[in-house]
Scaffold this active site. Structure first.
Site, PDB file in Angstrom:
ATOM      1  N   HIS A 153      -7.854   1.689   1.659  1.00 56.84           N
ATOM      2  CA  HIS A 153      -7.783   1.259   3.067  1.00 56.84           C
ATOM      3  C   HIS A 153      -8.573   2.216   3.964  1.00 56.84           C
ATOM      4  O   HIS A 153      -8.049   2.765   4.940  1.00 56.84           O
ATOM      5  CB  HIS A 153      -6.325   1.176   3.530  1.00 56.84           C
ATOM      6  CG  HIS A 153      -6.134   0.236   4.696  1.00 56.84           C
ATOM      7  ND1 HIS A 153      -4.983  -0.474   4.903  1.00 56.84           N
ATOM      8  CD2 HIS A 153      -6.970  -0.113   5.713  1.00 56.84           C
ATOM      9  CE1 HIS A 153      -5.088  -1.203   6.001  1.00 56.84           C
ATOM     10  NE2 HIS A 153      -6.296  -0.992   6.507  1.00 56.84           N
ATOM     11  N   GLU A 176       0.841  -1.204   0.000  1.00 55.98           N
ATOM     12  CA  GLU A 176       0.000   0.000   0.000  1.00 55.98           C
ATOM     13  C   GLU A 176       0.873   1.249   0.000  1.00 55.98           C
ATOM     14  O   GLU A 176       1.790   1.352   0.815  1.00 55.98           O
ATOM     15  CB  GLU A 176      -0.932  -0.017   1.217  1.00 55.98           C
ATOM     16  CG  GLU A 176      -1.930  -1.157   1.152  1.00 55.98           C
ATOM     17  CD  GLU A 176      -2.910  -1.188   2.322  1.00 55.98           C
ATOM     18  OE1 GLU A 176      -2.761  -0.351   3.267  1.00 55.98           O
ATOM     19  OE2 GLU A 176      -3.833  -2.018   2.289  1.00 55.98           O
TER      20      GLU A 176
END
Length: 313
Positions: free
Chosen positions: A282, A264
């Protein structure tokens, strides 16, 4: 009794949590953008380290934290913390997983509806001047089977929401599933293979461990219905992204929604560019309510532990 000690906060948290800690008597230094080198040099002075998901607390940081008594994660999951190293040094590791129960479950349900009704595609096309009404034949959630991989707090809450939409709920967990909950929603307990073979929607709610890494891969994708959808709001590495790419590209499954990724921000561009994949950055617990609750829960837990330590000393 007022608590004593120094707290470093190395990621952004809701101000309510900081205020509670300070009112209790703790000294709080707030460094929401601190980098790893600066944290390493500062951490020796603190009794409590508070992080979210950005900061990684590895063995080196823990060794440098010579005064630390608590490492607190504001949110769910502890995979950015070397829990074993902390416990070996007698440092308590805590989180505020209960604060995200509703927010994550609602996002998972929202992803399911977006997949079922092609909402993101419809939005993009109409903004591009394309009226594709005839192409957008969706499916209803009512009467469909949702498979919960992991029936903990978040999974159970999603099951309740799904039952409110008259879905049938299938559940799999390596841990015993609460019997009262099974009766409450009429949960069908099953093994993982049966779940993926039977479910129309599959939602992942497991922590990332050596056992759960890539638990959803090519073998299980091959067993799913070609009309099945997958939602992952847990941890990215629970799904093998390359296997998911193959399954989506070849229409072995109908679609997927990912709020989490193996790396990420995500670097697997071939995956995220697929038209039958929905991506969010997220944001499972990114609601005002959840963020405030997570910070206040952690603050209260820290204060309680510090009081206990003071009484024992």
């Amino acid at each position: 009794m007022r608590a004593t000690g120094k707290v470093i906060v190395s990621d952004p948290i809701d101000p309510a949590g900081v205020a509670i800690l300070e009112r209790a008597g703790l000294t709080v230094d707030y460094y929401p953008e601190i980098d790893s080198n600066e944290l390493f040099s500062k951490v020796k002075d603190y009794d409590v380290i508070i992080v979210r998901s950005r900061t990684r607390i590895n063995r080196e940081v823990i060794e440098a934290a010579v005064k630390a008594k608590i490492i607190a994660r504001v949110g769910v999951g502890l995979d950015n913390i070397d829990v074993k190293s902390a416990e070996d040094k007698g440092i308590r590791v805590i989180n505020s997983s209960e604060a995200a129960i509703n927010a994550v479950a609602e996002l998972a349900l929202g992803c399911m509806i977006c997949l079922a009704r092609s909402i993101t595609r419809a939005d993009k096309e109409i903004k591009n001047g394309n009226w594709i009404k005839k192409d957008l034949i969706g499916t209803e959630l009512r009467g469909k089977y949702i498979g919960l991989i992991g029936v903990g707090n978040i999974g159970r809450n999603l099951g309740r929401l799904a039952r409110g939409l008259r879905m049938n709920v299938i559940g799999y967990d390596i841990y015993p599933i609460d019997a009262d909950y099974v009766r409450e929603i009429g949960l069908i307990k099953t093994d993982l293979n049966t779940l993926v073979e039977s479910a129309d929607f599959i939602s992942c709610h497991v922590p990332l461990t050596s056992e759960t890494k890539h638990m959803l891969g090519a073998e299980l994708f091959a067993k799913m219905k070609p009309t099945a959808y997958i939602v992952n709001t847990s941890r990215g590495a629970v799904i093998d992204e390359n296997a998911l790419y193959d399954a989506l590209r070849t229409n072995k499954i109908a679609g997927a929604a990912l709020d989490v990724f193996e790396i990420e921000p995500p670097v697997n561009k071939k995956l995220i560019d697929l038209p039958n994949l929905i991506c969010t950055p997220h944001i499972g617990s990114q609601t005002k309510e959840s963020q405030e609750l997570a910070a206040t829960v952690i603050a209260e837990k820290v204060i309680q532990i510090m009081h206990e330590l003071q009484l024992d000393s």
